[in-house]
Design a protein around this motif. Structure first.
Motif, PDB file in Angstrom:
ATOM      1  N   GLY A 538     -40.565  12.127 -29.785  1.00  0.00           N
ATOM      2  CA  GLY A 538     -40.597  11.297 -30.845  1.00  0.00           C
ATOM      3  C   GLY A 538     -40.603   9.867 -30.178  1.00  0.00           C
ATOM      4  O   GLY A 538     -39.663   9.628 -29.495  1.00  0.00           O
ATOM      5  N   VAL A 539     -41.293   8.763 -30.863  1.00  0.00           N
ATOM      6  CA  VAL A 539     -41.344   7.552 -30.336  1.00  0.00           C
ATOM      7  C   VAL A 539     -41.562   6.591 -31.622  1.00  0.00           C
ATOM      8  O   VAL A 539     -42.064   7.198 -32.863  1.00  0.00           O
ATOM      9  CB  VAL A 539     -42.478   7.311 -29.437  1.00  0.00           C
ATOM     10  CG1 VAL A 539     -42.573   8.135 -28.160  1.00  0.00           C
ATOM     11  CG2 VAL A 539     -43.827   7.215 -30.148  1.00  0.00           C
ATOM     12  N   ASP A 540     -41.359   5.364 -31.162  1.00  0.00           N
ATOM     13  CA  ASP A 540     -41.564   4.324 -32.318  1.00  0.00           C
ATOM     14  C   ASP A 540     -42.866   3.610 -32.255  1.00  0.00           C
ATOM     15  O   ASP A 540     -43.777   4.016 -31.344  1.00  0.00           O
ATOM     16  CB  ASP A 540     -40.436   3.365 -32.683  1.00  0.00           C
ATOM     17  CG  ASP A 540     -40.239   2.506 -31.544  1.00  0.00           C
ATOM     18  OD1 ASP A 540     -41.134   2.608 -30.568  1.00  0.00           O
ATOM     19  OD2 ASP A 540     -39.046   1.801 -31.245  1.00  0.00           O
ATOM     20  N   GLU A 541     -43.271   2.795 -32.960  1.00  0.00           N
ATOM     21  CA  GLU A 541     -44.691   2.009 -32.906  1.00  0.00           C
ATOM     22  C   GLU A 541     -44.613   1.278 -31.760  1.00  0.00           C
ATOM     23  O   GLU A 541     -45.661   0.552 -31.419  1.00  0.00           O
ATOM     24  CB  GLU A 541     -44.966   1.231 -34.247  1.00  0.00           C
ATOM     25  CG  GLU A 541     -43.903   0.111 -34.608  1.00  0.00           C
ATOM     26  CD  GLU A 541     -42.554   0.329 -35.211  1.00  0.00           C
ATOM     27  OE1 GLU A 541     -42.057  -0.412 -35.733  1.00  0.00           O
ATOM     28  OE2 GLU A 541     -42.425   1.679 -35.337  1.00  0.00           O
ATOM     29  N   ASN A 542     -43.467   0.611 -31.210  1.00  0.00           N
ATOM     30  CA  ASN A 542     -43.124   0.022 -30.163  1.00  0.00           C
ATOM     31  C   ASN A 542     -43.425   0.503 -28.528  1.00  0.00           C
ATOM     32  O   ASN A 542     -43.613  -0.066 -27.650  1.00  0.00           O
ATOM     33  CB  ASN A 542     -42.113  -0.958 -30.110  1.00  0.00           C
ATOM     34  CG  ASN A 542     -41.936  -1.597 -31.261  1.00  0.00           C
ATOM     35  OD1 ASN A 542     -42.948  -2.354 -31.891  1.00  0.00           O
ATOM     36  ND2 ASN A 542     -40.867  -1.876 -31.749  1.00  0.00           N
ATOM     37  N   TYR A 543     -43.443   1.783 -28.803  1.00  0.00           N
ATOM     38  CA  TYR A 543     -43.103   2.463 -27.510  1.00  0.00           C
ATOM     39  C   TYR A 543     -44.453   2.382 -26.690  1.00  0.00           C
ATOM     40  O   TYR A 543     -44.207   2.119 -25.353  1.00  0.00           O
ATOM     41  CB  TYR A 543     -43.017   3.917 -27.749  1.00  0.00           C
ATOM     42  CG  TYR A 543     -42.552   5.097 -26.534  1.00  0.00           C
ATOM     43  CD1 TYR A 543     -41.552   4.970 -25.799  1.00  0.00           C
ATOM     44  CD2 TYR A 543     -43.702   5.772 -25.827  1.00  0.00           C
ATOM     45  CE1 TYR A 543     -41.116   5.738 -24.996  1.00  0.00           C
ATOM     46  CE2 TYR A 543     -43.320   6.554 -24.634  1.00  0.00           C
ATOM     47  CZ  TYR A 543     -42.065   6.371 -24.164  1.00  0.00           C
ATOM     48  OH  TYR A 543     -41.808   7.401 -23.106  1.00  0.00           O
ATOM     49  N   ILE A 544     -45.598   2.479 -26.814  1.00  0.00           N
ATOM     50  CA  ILE A 544     -46.825   2.363 -26.431  1.00  0.00           C
ATOM     51  C   ILE A 544     -47.167   1.087 -25.850  1.00  0.00           C
ATOM     52  O   ILE A 544     -47.368   0.549 -24.501  1.00  0.00           O
ATOM     53  CB  ILE A 544     -48.116   2.768 -27.094  1.00  0.00           C
ATOM     54  CG1 ILE A 544     -48.068   4.297 -27.051  1.00  0.00           C
ATOM     55  CG2 ILE A 544     -49.539   2.402 -26.325  1.00  0.00           C
ATOM     56  CD1 ILE A 544     -49.235   5.119 -27.993  1.00  0.00           C
ATOM     57  N   PRO A 545     -46.823  -0.286 -26.496  1.00  0.00           N
ATOM     58  CA  PRO A 545     -47.075  -1.524 -25.748  1.00  0.00           C
ATOM     59  C   PRO A 545     -45.759  -1.783 -25.086  1.00  0.00           C
ATOM     60  O   PRO A 545     -46.207  -2.520 -24.052  1.00  0.00           O
ATOM     61  CB  PRO A 545     -47.084  -2.281 -27.233  1.00  0.00           C
ATOM     62  CG  PRO A 545     -46.600  -1.539 -28.097  1.00  0.00           C
ATOM     63  CD  PRO A 545     -46.790  -0.158 -27.850  1.00  0.00           C
ATOM     64  N   THR A 546     -44.709  -1.217 -25.273  1.00  0.00           N
ATOM     65  CA  THR A 546     -43.414  -1.456 -24.257  1.00  0.00           C
ATOM     66  C   THR A 546     -43.681  -0.811 -22.852  1.00  0.00           C
ATOM     67  O   THR A 546     -43.677  -1.732 -21.833  1.00  0.00           O
ATOM     68  CB  THR A 546     -42.381  -1.009 -24.938  1.00  0.00           C
ATOM     69  OG1 THR A 546     -42.019  -1.492 -26.219  1.00  0.00           O
ATOM     70  CG2 THR A 546     -41.113  -1.334 -23.992  1.00  0.00           C
ATOM     71  N   SER A 559     -45.608   0.763 -38.557  1.00  0.00           N
ATOM     72  CA  SER A 559     -44.693   0.735 -39.463  1.00  0.00           C
ATOM     73  C   SER A 559     -45.253   0.615 -40.672  1.00  0.00           C
ATOM     74  O   SER A 559     -44.309   0.926 -41.890  1.00  0.00           O
ATOM     75  CB  SER A 559     -43.592   0.126 -39.043  1.00  0.00           C
ATOM     76  OG  SER A 559     -44.063  -1.559 -39.007  1.00  0.00           O
ATOM     77  N   GLN A 560     -46.524   0.038 -40.926  1.00  0.00           N
ATOM     78  CA  GLN A 560     -46.876  -0.491 -42.143  1.00  0.00           C
ATOM     79  C   GLN A 560     -47.531   0.528 -42.945  1.00  0.00           C
ATOM     80  O   GLN A 560     -48.134   0.568 -43.943  1.00  0.00           O
ATOM     81  CB  GLN A 560     -47.993  -1.648 -42.072  1.00  0.00           C
ATOM     82  CG  GLN A 560     -47.101  -2.844 -41.483  1.00  0.00           C
ATOM     83  CD  GLN A 560     -46.017  -3.522 -42.144  1.00  0.00           C
ATOM     84  OE1 GLN A 560     -46.048  -3.662 -43.557  1.00  0.00           O
ATOM     85  NE2 GLN A 560     -44.690  -3.447 -41.296  1.00  0.00           N
ATOM     86  N   MET A 561     -47.846   1.823 -42.009  1.00  0.00           N
ATOM     87  CA  MET A 561     -48.671   2.810 -42.676  1.00  0.00           C
ATOM     88  C   MET A 561     -47.764   4.337 -42.904  1.00  0.00           C
ATOM     89  O   MET A 561     -47.297   4.653 -41.943  1.00  0.00           O
ATOM     90  CB  MET A 561     -49.718   3.096 -41.813  1.00  0.00           C
ATOM     91  CG  MET A 561     -51.024   2.073 -41.703  1.00  0.00           C
ATOM     92  SD  MET A 561     -52.377   2.293 -40.737  1.00  0.00           S
ATOM     93  CE  MET A 561     -53.086   3.486 -41.713  1.00  0.00           C
ATOM     94  N   ALA A 562     -47.281   4.431 -44.070  1.00  0.00           N
ATOM     95  CA  ALA A 562     -46.613   5.408 -44.404  1.00  0.00           C
ATOM     96  C   ALA A 562     -47.129   6.852 -43.755  1.00  0.00           C
ATOM     97  O   ALA A 562     -46.173   7.743 -43.612  1.00  0.00           O
ATOM     98  CB  ALA A 562     -46.207   5.493 -45.815  1.00  0.00           C
ATOM     99  N   THR A 563     -48.323   7.111 -44.036  1.00  0.00           N
ATOM    100  CA  THR A 563     -48.898   8.237 -43.560  1.00  0.00           C
ATOM    101  C   THR A 563     -48.635   8.514 -42.098  1.00  0.00           C
ATOM    102  O   THR A 563     -48.807   9.785 -41.461  1.00  0.00           O
ATOM    103  CB  THR A 563     -50.411   8.279 -43.912  1.00  0.00           C
ATOM    104  OG1 THR A 563     -51.266   7.338 -43.316  1.00  0.00           O
ATOM    105  CG2 THR A 563     -50.758   8.350 -45.314  1.00  0.00           C
TER     106      THR A 563
END
Length: 809
Positions: A538-546, A559-563
């Motif tokens: 489980g990761v957030d939307e910042n994991y890959i760029p970080t 985070s803007q896309m609920a799907t």
């Protein structure tokens, strides 16, 4: 008579102080090094031997292949222990361990992060030898929310050990009652925990799935039970117990399941073999490596051999100078047995002196060796119990072995021939000495090549593109102690700092060697042929760029896309196994219960490039990212050169949100290096011991060069009179030895190449092949070291006044 032998031997040794010093020093260095390695090996081999029932304890392992991936696990299903105990009369007792990370433990107003925690069955005290100093082992862990702690933990929190009845608060929410105190677990244990918590506390311990493997299960067999015969029954046992669930989930029998190439098997590992011979997924602790124990053992034997070869070489070289002494003794009536006894006495006296020096040297160097090896070795009465007899045997064996040649060979001379000078052979006639020089330099070059290969592999590891950028990454620890809401708030506030580029919350990091596998299916119909066994993080939307992970196709989470809550990012290894032409927008289904009755639909939004989320010892396997808030890890990509200032700012943000929780941090590049600390320590130790091996070999070469020059004194004088210059004489005296070193290179190079390829490098899925320059550097170093060693004596002999040379006898 013995007194006379000792007195005569002492006078002879003092008469040749240089010879004696070289022999004693070389042998002492070899024995001291050997002793240090023996301490290390003894420590590694002693793991888990403190258990009084060691020979009857076995761990149950699970070998599983499903969804295209094969894994070897140190864990098994929760219900396995009770089922086995009921089915197999040869099992006396079972115990399960379940690790679920650590907790914050309250001490006064402060919360201390503890990681040395494990859930265990109450039967642990019936299986393992863990003496309890306070409490009743029969009842200590029967009740939920009970805990047994070690003495050091009791002193840490209460300053005393009689603390039964006291209560701990974990994570500010849950209370555990102390029901027992045990002695600190020995260092030589393959698991070492400070908190043993009752298994009945967690509902997971009662689940009835045969295909969820999370529990380390140990069996105590009854006396006389045969583990091989027991293991042979496991296949039928699984078919009977797990067969109905397999049929319910996959609609397959075990026979059909295995016919397709998949399997689910159980096997046993003896307790005493776990530390050195087990490297499975979900070990209770990082184990040792039998390979490195064998490497160090071989190094110890090699160094001792080099030291003994030196001793024999110098003894045989010097023996020709004592031929007349033997002749005179025989003329005066000395029997051969007394001559043999005299030579052996001298040899044993040298060995005794070297051994005494080696013992004190090893004792003095032990703290340094501990620092290099990461051990806490000490000289205990147990070690002395076997060390003293071993040293006595070493003194006798090495002393007799090194003294045997001059004793037996010289004592057999005929006096008349000796006194006429017929047996004064020169250096070139010593085939045995030449063989021994080749032997010891073969070992030295072998060690040089081995050390270069180890360091070359470490350099390769440090420089290899892992598929993510570990530089300038700050890892904030103890995130699991915060609520999800606080963790997200902390992430957002840290991201506002001027010297921060990105901040991410995630379930795991590549440097954790974390494992969380799941099975995904390509259809709603559960079909083993269309399954993917994969890591699931489980990761957030910042994991890959970080972390700087590269995308192959598709996009990152948003985070803007609920799907995206039902979105997946898979790696290239997963894409290959799935076989999709275009993975993006394809659907996958994940079972949400143990019997796969409820499925959740996910859609693939992107494919990331493969990255090494585990050690380089393993190939990259399928990986799936799912989007989830919160997590156990926070990573911060920084751009500041002022690290202390940034750390202070991050700590202040932490204290504002959680003033009573400990703030901890690390840097990802340091965590990465820690994954290979065993290899790094091996490299350091190899350099140290290889250097000692070379020094010992050079000591012998130095002594031999001195004797060679001494025996050719008149020849050198005549050559100088006839016009030979110093460089010509140095080359002449050196060439005999250099030829022997070149021969040693021819033997050592292929042996070292074969050994390192098949012994060390095979442990890495990603490795640097042995380059030609490694052998060239080792060979050049050996020749250069040998030449420098020989040159001192050669130049000294070449500069000698020829008048004195021709007068000398």
């Amino acid at each position: 008579m013995i007194k006379n032998f000792i007195k005569t031997a002492f006078r002879s040794l003092m008469k040749n102080k240089g010879f004696t010093a070289i022999n004693v020093l070389g042998l002492a260095l070899g024995l001291a090094t050997c002793l240090l390695i023996v301490f290390y090996v003894f420590d590694e081999l002693s793991y888990d031997r403190f258990n009084t029932k060691t020979d009857r304890i076995y761990r149950v392992n699970a070998d599983i292949k499903f969804g295209g991936i094969a894994n070897s696990y140190a864990v098994s299903p929760a219900l396995l222990a009770s089922a086995m105990k009921n089915d197999f009369p040869e099992i006396e007792q079972t115990v399960r361990f379940r690790g679920r990370g650590g907790y914050q433990v309250k001490k006064g107003n402060q919360n201390i992060q503890e990681w040395s925690m494990i859930y265990v069955d109450p039967s642990i005290f019936s299986v393992f030898t863990l003496p309890m100093t306070d409490g009743d082992p029969a009842t200590a862990l029967k009740e939920p929310h009970s805990v047994v702690i070690t003495e050091r933990t009791a002193k840490k929190y209460f300053d005393r050990t009689n603390v039964v009845g006291k209560v701990f608060t974990f994570n500010d929410t849950t209370q555990y009652k102390i029901t027992g105190v045990i002695k600190d677990m020995p260092k030589q244990s393959h698991f070492n925990f400070d908190f043993l918590m009752s298994m009945s506390t967690i509902g997971e311990s009662r689940e009835n799935s045969w295909f969820s493997n999370n529990f380390n299960t140990y069996l105590l067999l009854k006396p006389g039970a045969d583990p091989d015969k027991l293991q042979a029954k496991f296949d039928d046992f699984l078919k009977k117990e797990a067969g109905p669930q397999l049929m319910s989930i996959l609609h397959l029998t075990f026979a059909k399941f295995e016919q397709s190439g998949d399997y689910f098997r159980l096997n046993l590992t003896p307790l005493k073999k776990i530390h050195l011979e087990s490297n499975r997924v979900a070990e209770l602790d990082a184990n040792g490596n039998l390979q490195y124990v064998l490497i160090f053992s071989v190094i110890a034997i090699f160094i001792l051999l080099i030291a003994c070869v030196n001793f024999m070489n110098l003894s045989t070289a010097r023996s020709s100078n004592r031929a007349r002494e033997v002749g005179v003794r025989k003329v005066l009536g000395s029997p051969r047995k007394y001559l043999i006894a005299q030579f052996l006495t001298e040899s044993i006296m040298i060995t005794l002196a070297a051994t005494l020096i080696a013992v004190f040297a090893a004792w003095a160097l032990l703290p340094l060796f501990n620092q290099m090896s990461g051990k806490e070795l000490s000289v205990t009465p147990q070690i002395l119990g076997w060390l003293i007899p071993v040293l006595f045997v070493i003194i006798i064996v090495i002393g007799c072995l090194a003294g045997s040649y001059p004793a037996l060979f010289l004592s057999a001379f005929q006096p008349i021939e000796v006194l006429k000078g017929k047996l004064s052979a020169g250096f070139k006639g010593g085939f045995l000495r030449s063989f021994l020089v080749v032997f010891q330099f073969t070992i030295s070059i072998f060690l040089i090549i081995g050390t270069l290969v180890i360091y070359n592999q470490l350099k390769y590891i440090q420089n290899k593109d892992m598929g993510y950028d570990r530089d300038h990454i700050l890892v904030v620890q103890n995130i699991s102690s915060l609520s999800s809401a606080k963790a997200v708030t902390l992430r957002n506030e840290i991201k506002q700092l001027a010297d921060v580029k990105e901040v991410s919350l995630s379930e795991a990091l590549p440097t954790w060697n974390y494992g969380n596998s799941t099975t995904l299916f390509k259809d709603k119909i559960i079909d083993q042929k269309r399954a993917l066994n994969t890591q699931d993080w489980g990761v957030d939307e910042n994991y890959i760029p970080t972390l700087g992970i590269k995308m192959a196709v598709g996009r990152n989470f948003s985070s803007q896309m609920a799907t995206d809550s039902s979105g997946l990012i898979i790696n290239q290894a997963a894409a290959r196994l799935l076989g999709f032409t275009n993975p993006v927008n394809q659907l996958l289904y994940k079972p949400m219960d143990n019997l796969a009755k409820v499925l959740k639909e996910y859609h693939i939004i992107g494919v990331m490039k493969d990255f090494n989320f585990r050690s380089l010892r393993e190939n990259v396997t399928p990986m799936v990212f799912m989007m989830q808030p919160g997590g156990n890890a926070m990573t911060v990509r920084i751009k500041s050169a002022n690290i202390p200032l940034l750390l202070s700012q991050v700590k202040n943000k932490w204290n504002e949100l959680s003033p009573n929780q400990q703030f901890g941090y690390s840097f990802m590049n340091e965590d990465f290096d820690a994954m290979y600390k065993v290899e790094q320590r091996t490299g350091v130790i190899s350099v140290a011991f290889t250097s000692l091996a070379i020094i010992i070999a050079c000591l012998g070469l130095f002594g031999l060069a001195a004797y060679a020059a001494e025996q050719r004194t008149k020849e050198i004088g005549i050559r100088k009179v006839l016009g030979a210059n110093v460089s010509t004489l140095v080359g002449m005296l050196s060439m005999d030895f250099i030829k022997l070193v070149l021969i040693a290179i021819l033997f050592a190079s292929p042996l070292a190449w074969w050994a390192m390829n098949n012994w060390f490098l095979q442990g890495f899925a990603y490795r640097q092949n042995i380059q030609w320059w490694v052998v060239a550097v080792a060979a050049g170093a050996a020749v250069l070291i040998a030449f420098i060693t020989i040159s001192f004596q050669s130049i000294k002999a070449a500069l000698l006044n020829p008048v004195k040379s021709l007068r000398s006898e």
